[in-house]
Design an enzyme around this catalytic site. Structure first.
Site, PDB file in Angstrom:
ATOM      1  CG  ASN A  52       1.662  -2.636  -5.420  1.00  0.00           C
ATOM      2  OD1 ASN A  52       1.428  -1.534  -5.895  1.00  0.00           O
ATOM      3  ND2 ASN A  52       1.138  -3.044  -4.272  1.00  0.00           N
ATOM      4  CG  ASP A  56      -4.797   2.036   2.071  1.00  0.00           C
ATOM      5  OD1 ASP A  56      -3.873   1.731   1.309  1.00  0.00           O
ATOM      6  OD2 ASP A  56      -5.703   1.226   2.405  1.00  0.00           O
ATOM      7  CG  HIS A  67      -1.924  -1.087   1.243  1.00  0.00           C
ATOM      8  ND1 HIS A  67      -3.279  -0.857   1.218  1.00  0.00           N
ATOM      9  CD2 HIS A  67      -1.780  -2.433   1.268  1.00  0.00           C
ATOM     10  CE1 HIS A  67      -3.927  -2.016   1.226  1.00  0.00           C
ATOM     11  NE2 HIS A  67      -3.033  -2.987   1.267  1.00  0.00           N
ATOM     12  CD1 TRP A 105      13.559  -4.484  -0.305  1.00  0.00           C
ATOM     13  CD2 TRP A 105      11.643  -5.255   0.534  1.00  0.00           C
ATOM     14  NE1 TRP A 105      12.524  -3.793  -0.902  1.00  0.00           N
ATOM     15  CE2 TRP A 105      11.345  -4.241  -0.403  1.00  0.00           C
ATOM     16  CE3 TRP A 105      10.587  -5.902   1.195  1.00  0.00           C
ATOM     17  CZ2 TRP A 105      10.031  -3.851  -0.691  1.00  0.00           C
ATOM     18  CZ3 TRP A 105       9.284  -5.507   0.899  1.00  0.00           C
ATOM     19  CH2 TRP A 105       9.019  -4.498  -0.020  1.00  0.00           C
ATOM     20  CB  ALA A 106      14.522  -8.962  -3.760  1.00  0.00           C
ATOM     21  CD  GLU A 128       6.188  -3.551  -8.411  1.00  0.00           C
ATOM     22  OE1 GLU A 128       6.813  -4.606  -8.193  1.00  0.00           O
ATOM     23  OE2 GLU A 128       5.766  -2.819  -7.491  1.00  0.00           O
ATOM     24  CG  HIS A 144       1.888 -12.594  -4.098  1.00  0.00           C
ATOM     25  ND1 HIS A 144       2.747 -11.764  -4.795  1.00  0.00           N
ATOM     26  CD2 HIS A 144       1.328 -11.805  -3.146  1.00  0.00           C
ATOM     27  CE1 HIS A 144       2.712 -10.545  -4.282  1.00  0.00           C
ATOM     28  NE2 HIS A 144       1.857 -10.548  -3.276  1.00  0.00           N
ATOM     29  CB  SER A 201       5.837  -7.224   1.405  1.00  0.00           C
ATOM     30  OG  SER A 201       4.482  -6.825   1.413  1.00  0.00           O
TER      31      SER A 201
HETATM   32  N1  UDP Z   1       8.703  -5.902  -2.957  1.00  0.00           N
HETATM   33  C1  UDP Z   1      10.043  -5.668  -3.176  1.00  0.00           C
HETATM   34  N2  UDP Z   1      10.938  -6.579  -2.714  1.00  0.00           N
HETATM   35  C2  UDP Z   1      10.575  -7.707  -2.060  1.00  0.00           C
HETATM   36  C3  UDP Z   1       9.194  -7.941  -1.836  1.00  0.00           C
HETATM   37  C4  UDP Z   1       8.292  -7.023  -2.306  1.00  0.00           C
HETATM   38  O1  UDP Z   1      10.425  -4.652  -3.781  1.00  0.00           O
HETATM   39  O2  UDP Z   1      11.446  -8.487  -1.688  1.00  0.00           O
HETATM   40  C5  UDP Z   1       7.726  -4.887  -3.398  1.00  0.00           C
HETATM   41  C6  UDP Z   1       7.107  -5.211  -4.743  1.00  0.00           C
HETATM   42  O3  UDP Z   1       7.895  -4.686  -5.789  1.00  0.00           O
HETATM   43  C7  UDP Z   1       5.752  -4.521  -4.625  1.00  0.00           C
HETATM   44  C8  UDP Z   1       5.416  -4.627  -3.137  1.00  0.00           C
HETATM   45  O4  UDP Z   1       6.645  -4.845  -2.478  1.00  0.00           O
HETATM   46  O5  UDP Z   1       5.863  -3.163  -4.976  1.00  0.00           O
HETATM   47  C9  UDP Z   1       4.487  -5.781  -2.831  1.00  0.00           C
HETATM   48  O6  UDP Z   1       3.203  -5.455  -3.234  1.00  0.00           O
HETATM   49  P1  UDP Z   1       2.213  -6.516  -3.859  1.00  0.00           P
HETATM   50  O7  UDP Z   1       0.932  -5.817  -4.103  1.00  0.00           O
HETATM   51  O8  UDP Z   1       2.827  -7.168  -5.034  1.00  0.00           O
HETATM   52  O9  UDP Z   1       2.071  -7.637  -2.768  1.00  0.00           O
HETATM   53  P2  UDP Z   1       1.826  -7.636  -1.162  1.00  0.00           P
HETATM   54  O10 UDP Z   1       3.159  -7.569  -0.548  1.00  0.00           O
HETATM   55  O11 UDP Z   1       0.971  -6.442  -0.845  1.00  0.00           O
HETATM   56  O12 UDP Z   1       1.151  -8.931  -0.939  1.00  0.00           O
END
Ligand code: UDP
Length: 482
Positions: A363, A121, A22, A341-342, A367, A359, A276
């Site tokens: 986002n 939000d 978010h 975190w990547a 992306e 999953h 995440s």
């Molecule tokens: N993300 C990232 N690195 C990680 C895990 C997640 O940069 O190791 C970012 C990803 O690029 C996205 C966000 O975290 O922008 C995750 O949002 P998403 O809606 O895909 O999934 P959520 O984490 O909300 O289930």
């Protein structure tokens, strides 16, 4: 003086929810408004502000305002201020509870220095009352695709909570579902959406061409509400460094990651990441490791950090990695495991990445679409199963792994395991270069081009933000005349 000149600039407050899925897109969208010379303030808590200071370009148009996080009130350790920091369902509930306690300090700040508009939000539904009290417009954000909202509303209208497979009625396409949405989750989302529909508009992190005019029309006709497609938000990040600094601090260096990817052929690498909040059990990770190895594919695999375990012993690792996996794959440079975190947007943007096992968090989806990378879809919870159907059934830019269990959240035990055979089959379908794979890749590339056009001058999202700013200025000026 043009419409975006200093005198006319709007004072906008953004209130993102405390979870990366978010926070990241809404802060990129806030940056977008600031780049149009509006006066933007993001309101958040101290440890989230610390992350933002390193990941967004703060300047005179883009400021941060912090409010205290009620750690002590809910019994959380200092610094745990995001759903992604949760280590258990109990922890997750405490963080959620803490976010509900943010209302008084945020409200106090907003009332003392009222803006022209609040963008919040949907997990802060009380903002509706606050905006009404101040007689200012409010825009809602929830990080969903419009397609998913249309699907949620249709499932609600037809009470389809008991079927393990069904076709969603009334949508522009015939969408077949293979999992049951949990009723409690659906009811929660529906209630939150009711408040969204009372706002002056919904900001969507996508572009009109991806949801499609047919779904935008469907949304507007069935809800009577306006949606503003302003994304993809991630495309605001242009340089490799900007991409790698998005969100939390990466556990691998940008250079390490880049030089590994640079050594690989175009479209040869499978990127695996489940966002995440999803935490798979060891036995599911084990199946993934077997499938990846059996497919023979080179890969980057992001596995959430095991909190509280600094160093994982060989025995611990063998619970989730096939025996000898590291010697055969990591040491031989076939794959990279990122434990924590990547820098996802940077990785996805690299030409070596040829597919994304995801999953289907919105986002992650948008992306991948933005850079033309096709997907292997593995939804887990939330609205992810609907996103999967947009990817596979509507836009034809991915293949399904066959996940059929719709969980309440990313944590916890699951009844069903996705087998190594199903995973390997999906990987081969997309990476084997056959006719189907080529067709999917072509469609993905086309959407990648459309995404880039959407954010350029004259593109759909670029135009939308111009119109939205003008509309908000008009609302503010009308109020001044009253
Ligand atoms: N993300 C990232 N690195 C990680 C895990 C997640 O940069 O190791 C970012 C990803 O690029 C996205 C966000 O975290 O922008 C995750 O949002 P998403 O809606 O895909 O999934 P959520 O984490 O909300 O289930």
């Amino acid at each position: 003086m043009n419409m975006e000149g200093e005198e006319k600039a709007l004072k906008l407050y953004f209130i993102p929810y405390l979870a990366p899925g978010h926070m990241i897109p809404l802060c990129d969208i806030a940056t977008l408004f600031a780049s149009r010379r509006q006066h933007v303030t993001i309101i958040t808590t101290p440890s989230n502000a610390q992350i933002l200071r390193k990941s967004i370009p703060l300047n005179q148009h883009l400021l941060l305002q912090t409010v205290p996080f009620p750690s002590r009130e809910v019994g959380l350790p200092d610094g745990v201020e995001s759903l992604s920091s949760a280590t258990s369902p109990d922890n997750l509930a405490k963080i959620y509870q803490a976010t509900t306690l943010l209302r008084p300090p945020i409200q106090h700040f907003v009332e003392k220095h009222p803006p022209d508009c609040i963008v919040a939000d949907f997990l802060f539904p009380w903002v509706d009352e606050l905006a009404n009290k101040l007689r200012i417009p409010r825009l809602a954000f929830n990080g969903f695709s419009l397609f998913a909202i249309c699907a949620i509303e249709s499932v609600k209208a037809h009470s389809l909570y008991e079927y393990s497979s069904f076709v969603i009625p009334g949508l522009p396409h015939s969408i077949s579902m293979n999992a049951t949405p949990p009723k409690i989750m659906s009811e929660l989302l529906e209630a939150l959406l009711e408040t969204v529909f009372k706002s002056n508009g919904l900001i969507v992190n996508s572009f009109a061409e991806l949801d499609g005019e047919e779904y935008i029309k469907h949304y507007e006709e069935t809800t009577g509400h306006k949606a503003w497609h302003l994304g993809p938000a991630s495309l605001i990040r242009r340089t490799v460094q900007e991409k790698s600094e998005r969100g939390e601090r990466s556990v691998v260096s940008m250079h390490e990651c880049l030089s590994w990817l640079d050594s690989k052929r175009v479209n040869s690498v499978l990127y695996i990441c489940f966002g995440s909040l999803c935490h798979f059990e060891d036995k599911q990770l084990y199946e993934i490791s077997c499938a990846v190895e059996a497919s023979g594919q080179e890969f980057v695999w992001v596995v959430p950090e095991k909190k509280g375990k600094e160093d994982e012993s060989g025995e611990e690792k063998e619970k989730w990695l096939a025996k000898g996996f590291e010697e055969r794959n990591i040491e031989k440079n076939k794959g990279l495991i990122i434990r924590g975190w990547a820098p996802q947007v940077m990785i996805l943007s690299h030409p070596a990445v040829g597919a994304f096992m995801t999953h289907c968090g919105w986002n992650s989806t948008v992306e991948a679409v933005s850079v033309g990378v096709p997907m292997i879809t593995w939804p887990v919870h939330g609205e992810q199963f609907y996103n999967e159907k947009l990817i596979t059934q509507v836009r034809g830019i991915g293949v399904e792994v066959g996940a059929g269990e719709w969980s309440m959240m990313g944590f916890g035990e699951r009844e069903k395991i996705v087998s190594r055979e199903s995973i390997e089959k999906a990987v081969r379908r997309l990476m084997d270069g056959g006719d189907e794979a080529q067709k999917i890749r072509r469609s993905a590339l086309e959407f990648g081009d459309k995404a880039k056009l959407a954010v350029q001058e004259g593109g759909s999202s670029h135009k939308n933000i111009t119109v939205l700013i003008d509309e908000l200025i008009r609302l503010r000026d009308r109020k001044l005349l009253e």
